[in-house]
Design a protein around this motif. Structure first.
Motif, mmCIF file in Angstrom:
data_model
loop_
_atom_site.group_PDB
_atom_site.id
_atom_site.type_symbol
_atom_site.label_atom_id
_atom_site.label_comp_id
_atom_site.label_asym_id
_atom_site.label_seq_id
_atom_site.Cartn_x
_atom_site.Cartn_y
_atom_site.Cartn_z
ATOM 1 N N LYS B 30 0.126 -6.663 1.719
ATOM 2 C CA LYS B 30 0.767 -7.076 2.969
ATOM 3 C C LYS B 30 2.020 -6.241 3.235
ATOM 4 C CE LYS B 30 1.575 -11.388 5.322
ATOM 5 N NZ LYS B 30 1.991 -12.766 5.158
ATOM 6 N N GLN B 31 2.812 -6.022 2.201
ATOM 7 C CA GLN B 31 4.031 -5.221 2.331
ATOM 8 C C GLN B 31 3.716 -3.787 2.761
ATOM 9 O OE1 GLN B 31 7.363 -6.109 1.977
ATOM 10 N NE2 GLN B 31 6.467 -8.147 2.030
ATOM 11 N N LEU B 32 2.644 -3.261 2.201
ATOM 12 C CA LEU B 32 2.280 -1.862 2.419
ATOM 13 C C LEU B 32 1.769 -1.637 3.834
ATOM 14 C CD1 LEU B 32 2.255 0.529 0.461
ATOM 15 C CD2 LEU B 32 -0.113 -0.008 -0.075
ATOM 16 N N GLY B 33 1.084 -2.630 4.398
ATOM 17 C CA GLY B 33 0.419 -2.447 5.691
ATOM 18 C C GLY B 33 -0.903 -1.726 5.477
ATOM 19 N N ALA B 34 -1.504 -1.276 6.581
ATOM 20 C CA ALA B 34 -2.847 -0.700 6.519
ATOM 21 C C ALA B 34 -2.911 0.461 5.517
ATOM 22 C CB ALA B 34 -3.255 -0.225 7.900
ATOM 23 N N THR B 36 -4.179 3.738 3.925
ATOM 24 C CA THR B 36 -4.855 4.923 4.468
ATOM 25 C C THR B 36 -5.546 5.747 3.389
ATOM 26 O OG1 THR B 36 -2.778 6.159 4.281
ATOM 27 C CG2 THR B 36 -3.271 5.166 6.416
ATOM 28 N N TYR B 37 -5.119 5.589 2.140
ATOM 29 C CA TYR B 37 -5.676 6.441 1.090
ATOM 30 C C TYR B 37 -5.348 5.856 -0.270
ATOM 31 C CZ TYR B 37 -6.411 10.613 -1.803
ATOM 32 O OH TYR B 37 -6.834 11.494 -2.751
ATOM 33 N N GLU B 57 -1.498 4.700 -0.517
ATOM 34 C CA GLU B 57 -0.720 5.126 0.635
ATOM 35 C C GLU B 57 -0.998 4.263 1.847
ATOM 36 O OE1 GLU B 57 -1.482 9.165 1.570
ATOM 37 O OE2 GLU B 57 -0.427 9.904 -0.188
ATOM 38 N N SER B 58 0.061 4.007 2.602
ATOM 39 C CA SER B 58 -0.091 3.516 3.971
ATOM 40 C C SER B 58 0.550 4.582 4.841
ATOM 41 C CB SER B 58 0.625 2.182 4.137
ATOM 42 O OG SER B 58 2.018 2.385 4.052
ATOM 43 N N ARG B 59 0.594 4.344 6.149
ATOM 44 C CA ARG B 59 1.244 5.350 6.987
ATOM 45 C C ARG B 59 2.712 5.500 6.623
ATOM 46 N NH1 ARG B 59 -2.844 6.463 10.012
ATOM 47 N NH2 ARG B 59 -3.891 4.601 10.720
ATOM 48 N N LYS B 60 3.294 4.379 6.203
ATOM 49 C CA LYS B 60 4.733 4.387 5.967
ATOM 50 C C LYS B 60 5.129 5.042 4.653
ATOM 51 C CE LYS B 60 4.438 0.135 6.723
ATOM 52 N NZ LYS B 60 4.623 -1.292 6.508
ATOM 53 N N ALA B 61 4.313 4.830 3.607
ATOM 54 C CA ALA B 61 4.810 5.200 2.284
ATOM 55 C C ALA B 61 3.677 5.412 1.293
ATOM 56 C CB ALA B 61 5.734 4.102 1.767
ATOM 57 N N ALA B 62 4.010 6.102 0.221
ATOM 58 C CA ALA B 62 3.094 6.211 -0.917
ATOM 59 C C ALA B 62 3.730 5.445 -2.070
ATOM 60 C CB ALA B 62 2.915 7.670 -1.295
ATOM 61 N N LYS B 85 -9.123 0.415 3.708
ATOM 62 C CA LYS B 85 -8.611 -0.859 4.258
ATOM 63 C C LYS B 85 -9.263 -2.078 3.612
ATOM 64 C CE LYS B 85 -6.740 0.358 8.773
ATOM 65 N NZ LYS B 85 -7.234 1.744 8.947
#
Lengths: 361, 124
Positions: B30-34, B36-37, B57-62, B85
């Motif tokens: 939940k913290q990470l969001g969607a 991506t990898y 990874e999410s869009r925001k962070a690894a 996802k």
């Protein structure tokens, strides 16, 4: 130093935003989710609290001459009610900040600067104003700022805020009777508006927009949106040791202004000698995201630059990045590699305006 | 029901005898969001307890992924390559690696579900 809050801080926490420190402010990163907010701005409309941005007034008989002395773009060609994007550069051509210059009249300008650079910029501006008959006024505390962005922005401005913007073309602004400033500008690659007003007024406008169902958007999607549109962020694509020419922003640098500007000589020299490095777009194979600082490597294994920003693009479905690389590797189609943790991923140099901005001219 | 244990860095291990399934907690997803990898190791790789075995990874962070126990990788969840996802939809179902647990005593150092829930509640 205590972390600062914008006038809308309580509204963000009430909306359950994910908050994070940015440029000294506790700012909303996302509300409903970065992807959702990004899509809203590309297809409909979203509103951002960007009250952390700094505002500085330059007033006086020599305001135009002084602004042009510190600004890479040409404020002399602006009509009253027009704005321009450009940079302030140091004597070595490195970038002090990128900013918007609003011309109210030739004796009255407003500069809009990055939150992270407010103190540095004010020192810089004041330290060079001595020889000019101008007053430099820090207006940061007087203004909050909202960005209403997306294809439905003009309609939202009229229907929800009762501000008719049909008379504003791209990069023009007007001052309303209550002194609110509205410009047709933004940082998303979409049509949209930026609104500067007293904090109380900003709260009032925000509440109206949210009540009308306009999606609140955080700094997370502000970054993905500006990135797709090929717009730089100070600290990533621009810095004290990166010149606007290296960042590919030459169209905002008027080297032939009659009186020049601070940094002009160094930039002329850099242009004449040829750039040693340049900012490029990269398309990367695979899905691992290339992030700021990751190394860019040539096919022989030598480091030739670094990533400045990278994302798995939402709108384009591609894995892309900006990278600052040695100029010899900057040609479209050049094959490179990006080191992501322990893996080397193949990458190709592509145009860095990944998404074609949908501005209303 | 399998026993589920957690690291403070939000990785879980579902324990089934000497086999473990390692992924990230619902809280972390939940913290990470969607997502991506997911950067995953290879079958046969071995890791010490607490060692980094991959990244998510999410869009925001690894974020790095740490192994809750010393283990050998038996299988990586290849479904995540096409559809990362899945981790957001069902973090406990979408394990990242299946491992052989080499040293079962190490499990005693991990948090159980209740202790982990308390730990998360205090992080706001």
């Amino acid at each position: 130093m205590d972390i600062k809050q914008t006038c809308l801080h309580g509204h963000h926490t009430a909306l359950n935003a994910k908050m994070s420190p940015f440029a000294g402010y506790d700012m909303p990163i996302e509300y409903s989710g970065l992807d959702d907010e990004h899509a809203a701005v590309r297809t409909k409309c979203g509103v951002f609290d960007v009250s952390h941005m700094g505002e500085v007034d330059i007033k006086g008989p020599e305001a135009l001459r002084f602004v042009n002395h510190i600004f890479t773009n040409d404020a002399a060609v602006l009509a009253d009610g027009q704005a321009a994007y450009g940079m302030m550069t140091a004597f070595d051509g490195g970038t002090v900040d990128d900013l918007l210059v609003y011309r109210r009249s030739e004796n009255d300008f407003m500069l809009v600067i990055n939150a992270a650079n407010i103190d540095k910029d004010l020192d810089w501006i004041r330290s060079h104003s001595g020889a000019y008959d101008v007053t430099v006024i820090d207006r940061c505390a007087d203004f909050g700022q909202l960005a209403v962005q997306g294809p439905e922005s003009e309609k939202i401005m009229k229907d929800v805020l009762e501000i008719d913007c049909s008379d504003l073309s791209f990069y023009t602004f007007k001052t309303l009777p209550d002194l609110t400033i509205v410009s047709r500008t933004g940082y998303t690659g979409e049509d949209g508006f930026e609104i500067y007003a007293a904090p109380g007024k900003i709260v009032d406008l925000w509440e109206k927009l949210i009540a009308a169902g306009v999606k609140p958007c955080g700094l997370g999607c502000r970054d993905t949106l500006r990135f797709e549109a090929g717009l730089p962020l100070y600290g990533d694509e621009l810095a004290d040791d990166i010149t606007p020419l290296e960042a590919g922003l030459g169209m905002f640098v008027k080297l032939d202004k009659p009186e020049g500007f601070i940094g002009c000589e160094a930039l002329k020299k850099q242009k004449a000698e040829g750039l040693r490095r340049k900012l490029v777009g990269l398309e990367i194979e695979g899905s691992a995201t290339a992030r700021h600082g990751y190394e860019v490597i040539d096919m022989d294994g030598g480091t030739v630059g670094y990533i400045t920003t990278g994302y798995n693009s939402l709108t384009l479905g591609k894995n892309i990045a900006f990278a600052l690389v040695e100029a010899a590797y900057g040609t479209l189609g050049t094959k490179l590699q990006v080191k992501i943790r322990r893996k080397l991923l193949p990458a190709t140099v592509i145009k860095k305006r990944f998404y074609t901005p949908q501005y209303k001219k | 029901m399998d026993k589920i244990l957690y690291l403070p860095s939000d990785e879980y291990i579902k324990v089934d005898g000497d086999t473990g399934y390692i992924g990230i907690s619902e809280y972390a997803a939940k913290q990470l969001g969607a997502v991506t990898y997911v950067d995953m190791p290879e079958e046969g790789d071995t890791f010490e307890a607490g060692e980094e075995f991959g990244a998510i990874e999410s869009r925001k962070a690894a974020s790095e992924l740490n192994s809750p126990v010393s283990c050998e990788v038996l299988e990586v969840n290849s479904e995540l390559e096409d559809d990362p996802k899945l981790i957001n939809n069902d973090p406990l179902g979408a394990w990242i690696i299946k491992v052989r647990i080499q040293n079962p005593e190490e499990l005693d150092k991990l948090m159980d579900s209740e202790a982990y829930a308390d730990y998360c509640a205090k992080r706001h």
